[in-house]
Design a protein around this motif. Sequence first.
Motif, mmCIF file in Angstrom:
data_model
loop_
_atom_site.group_PDB
_atom_site.id
_atom_site.type_symbol
_atom_site.label_atom_id
_atom_site.label_comp_id
_atom_site.label_asym_id
_atom_site.label_seq_id
_atom_site.Cartn_x
_atom_site.Cartn_y
_atom_site.Cartn_z
ATOM 1 N N UNK A 204 0.853 -1.191 0.000
ATOM 2 C CA UNK A 204 0.000 0.000 0.000
ATOM 3 C C UNK A 204 0.887 1.238 0.000
ATOM 4 N N UNK A 205 0.559 2.198 -0.877
ATOM 5 C CA UNK A 205 1.346 3.419 -1.013
ATOM 6 C C UNK A 205 0.525 4.626 -0.586
ATOM 7 N N UNK A 206 1.224 5.651 -0.084
ATOM 8 C CA UNK A 206 0.516 6.789 0.491
ATOM 9 C C UNK A 206 -0.112 7.722 -0.548
ATOM 10 N N UNK A 207 0.003 7.386 -1.841
ATOM 11 C CA UNK A 207 -0.697 8.166 -2.860
ATOM 12 C C UNK A 207 -2.033 7.530 -3.230
ATOM 13 N N UNK A 208 -2.517 6.617 -2.367
ATOM 14 C CA UNK A 208 -3.823 6.005 -2.582
ATOM 15 C C UNK A 208 -3.810 4.757 -3.424
ATOM 16 N N UNK A 209 -2.641 4.133 -3.595
ATOM 17 C CA UNK A 209 -2.521 2.968 -4.466
ATOM 18 C C UNK A 209 -2.326 1.678 -3.670
ATOM 19 N N UNK A 210 -2.942 0.593 -4.159
ATOM 20 C CA UNK A 210 -2.659 -0.760 -3.704
ATOM 21 C C UNK A 210 -1.970 -1.493 -4.850
ATOM 22 N N UNK A 221 0.407 -4.826 -10.763
ATOM 23 C CA UNK A 221 -0.941 -4.356 -11.054
ATOM 24 C C UNK A 221 -1.336 -3.374 -9.952
ATOM 25 N N UNK A 222 -1.977 -2.287 -10.329
ATOM 26 C CA UNK A 222 -2.318 -1.236 -9.376
ATOM 27 C C UNK A 222 -3.820 -1.014 -9.301
ATOM 28 N N UNK A 223 -4.280 -0.678 -8.108
ATOM 29 C CA UNK A 223 -5.670 -0.290 -7.894
ATOM 30 C C UNK A 223 -5.677 0.989 -7.072
ATOM 31 N N UNK A 224 -6.412 1.980 -7.531
ATOM 32 C CA UNK A 224 -6.483 3.242 -6.784
ATOM 33 C C UNK A 224 -7.641 3.175 -5.796
ATOM 34 N N UNK A 225 -7.307 3.221 -4.508
ATOM 35 C CA UNK A 225 -8.338 3.162 -3.470
ATOM 36 C C UNK A 225 -8.537 4.522 -2.813
ATOM 37 N N UNK A 226 -7.645 5.464 -3.105
ATOM 38 C CA UNK A 226 -7.790 6.812 -2.581
ATOM 39 C C UNK A 226 -7.272 6.976 -1.167
ATOM 40 N N UNK A 227 -7.203 8.214 -0.723
ATOM 41 C CA UNK A 227 -6.799 8.516 0.640
ATOM 42 C C UNK A 227 -5.343 8.194 0.917
ATOM 43 N N UNK A 250 -11.229 -0.819 3.421
ATOM 44 C CA UNK A 250 -11.814 -1.294 2.180
ATOM 45 C C UNK A 250 -11.401 -2.743 1.949
ATOM 46 N N UNK A 251 -12.311 -3.465 1.297
ATOM 47 C CA UNK A 251 -12.100 -4.875 0.988
ATOM 48 C C UNK A 251 -12.015 -5.031 -0.526
ATOM 49 N N UNK A 252 -10.943 -5.664 -1.021
ATOM 50 C CA UNK A 252 -10.729 -5.795 -2.454
ATOM 51 C C UNK A 252 -10.755 -7.263 -2.868
ATOM 52 N N UNK A 253 -11.261 -7.506 -4.080
ATOM 53 C CA UNK A 253 -11.158 -8.817 -4.691
ATOM 54 C C UNK A 253 -9.724 -8.975 -5.189
ATOM 55 N N UNK A 256 -9.632 -9.215 -9.287
ATOM 56 C CA UNK A 256 -10.024 -8.057 -10.097
ATOM 57 C C UNK A 256 -9.523 -6.738 -9.529
ATOM 58 N N UNK A 257 -9.133 -6.747 -8.244
ATOM 59 C CA UNK A 257 -8.719 -5.541 -7.517
ATOM 60 C C UNK A 257 -9.868 -4.542 -7.363
ATOM 61 N N UNK A 258 -11.087 -5.003 -7.522
ATOM 62 C CA UNK A 258 -12.244 -4.136 -7.322
ATOM 63 C C UNK A 258 -12.690 -4.171 -5.862
ATOM 64 N N UNK A 259 -13.261 -3.054 -5.416
ATOM 65 C CA UNK A 259 -13.748 -2.949 -4.041
ATOM 66 C C UNK A 259 -14.999 -3.801 -3.875
ATOM 67 N N UNK A 260 -15.054 -4.552 -2.772
ATOM 68 C CA UNK A 260 -16.202 -5.387 -2.446
ATOM 69 C C UNK A 260 -17.006 -4.697 -1.341
ATOM 70 N N UNK A 261 -18.285 -4.470 -1.581
ATOM 71 C CA UNK A 261 -19.158 -3.906 -0.552
ATOM 72 C C UNK A 261 -18.802 -2.479 -0.186
ATOM 73 N N UNK A 262 -19.272 -2.086 1.006
ATOM 74 C CA UNK A 262 -19.060 -0.739 1.499
ATOM 75 C C UNK A 262 -17.869 -0.700 2.461
ATOM 76 N N UNK A 263 -17.155 0.432 2.521
ATOM 77 C CA UNK A 263 -16.056 0.546 3.490
ATOM 78 C C UNK A 263 -16.561 0.376 4.920
ATOM 79 N N UNK A 264 -15.716 -0.187 5.766
ATOM 80 C CA UNK A 264 -16.041 -0.381 7.179
ATOM 81 C C UNK A 264 -15.390 0.736 7.981
#
Length: 346
Positions: A204-210, A221-227, A250-253, A256-264
């Motif tokens: 996890x990087x501090x520019x919002x990337x996983x 492979x990168x996924x932008x999760x923000x924050x 946040x929970x990721x698949x 696919x690196x897509x977010x699953x459900x709502x943030x906790x």
Amino acid sequence: MSYADFLCGAESFVGVGGSILLLTSGPSEQATTKGVTATLHLPGSPDFAGSTPDGLWVATHGSSSKQNIASSGQLLHINLATGTVQQTVPPTGMTSNLALDGNRLIADPGIAGTSTAGTAPGELMAVDTRTGRVLARRHEQVAGGPMVVGDGALWEIQETYARTPTVLRELNPTTLAPIAPPLTLGATSDTHGLAWGGGYVWASEDDGEVLRIDPATRTIARAHVGGFPIGIVLAGRSVWVINDSNATVKRLDPSTLRVIGQPVSVPPGDNYYLGATDGYVFIADDSDGTVTRIDTRTGESAGAPIRIAPAATTGYGSAYAIAPAGTAIWATSPSSDTISRIQIKP
């Protein structure tokens, strides 16, 4: 040091035969001590820890109760049957990051007397978890960051915090020597979290990337999760990452690196550390002194935050690192010089 001096059981912390609900003025309006079954009082402030069949290993760096904190640290091997320090291994400097590889504990201490992470030399060291014997040492030009073991390698982040790219190093966990050239991750961002799971290295990087890193092809492979994602862990066939800027997980698949459900949402705080075991993700709140649980099956918080220490009033974290231990975890508290055991299903 006797068992009585070193170990405080659940009775002394939560009251005989039960638990209490604490009303606080900090970020967590309500917190409980239910599930805290032991609190070990340490001869120094703990950073990271590792649980093994041979006992508990804890990295310390002086004492929060003293005004002049020692710059050098210690690795403590604690015998949980007696509650005493069984071995003490002095590293070359301030020990922080730890990784376990079977019966080997790998530590990355910076050189004593330095205070700026990522700019000073260090020395990787491997210790036999059964005997405390130092098995290997390797000097580093720059002390490393987060570490994890996976696919027969030790993976370590190295960053200088000086506008140079962050790199991921692949090392031999036995000799601590490099296996392959460093892999460049971010050119301008810092990496705060590192994990292994599903055949990949995760960061996890501090520019919002996983980042999902394939160790075979060295592709990213990168996924932008923000924050500001500060911690990452694999559990329940999902990737879990916490955003330090808005106190959400946040929970990721992982495919696919897509977010699953709502943030906790977790109690607002500062600097969160993640761990996972036995169907739960645990979040230690560095400022509030509590540990929050998320059920990986439901993706929801499980119960009230668990208090292991008072909320921080100084620069020392009140709840820091998490060490999984089967059906329990150990959570360190530098501000109180303790490490507490939390039973997952009290």
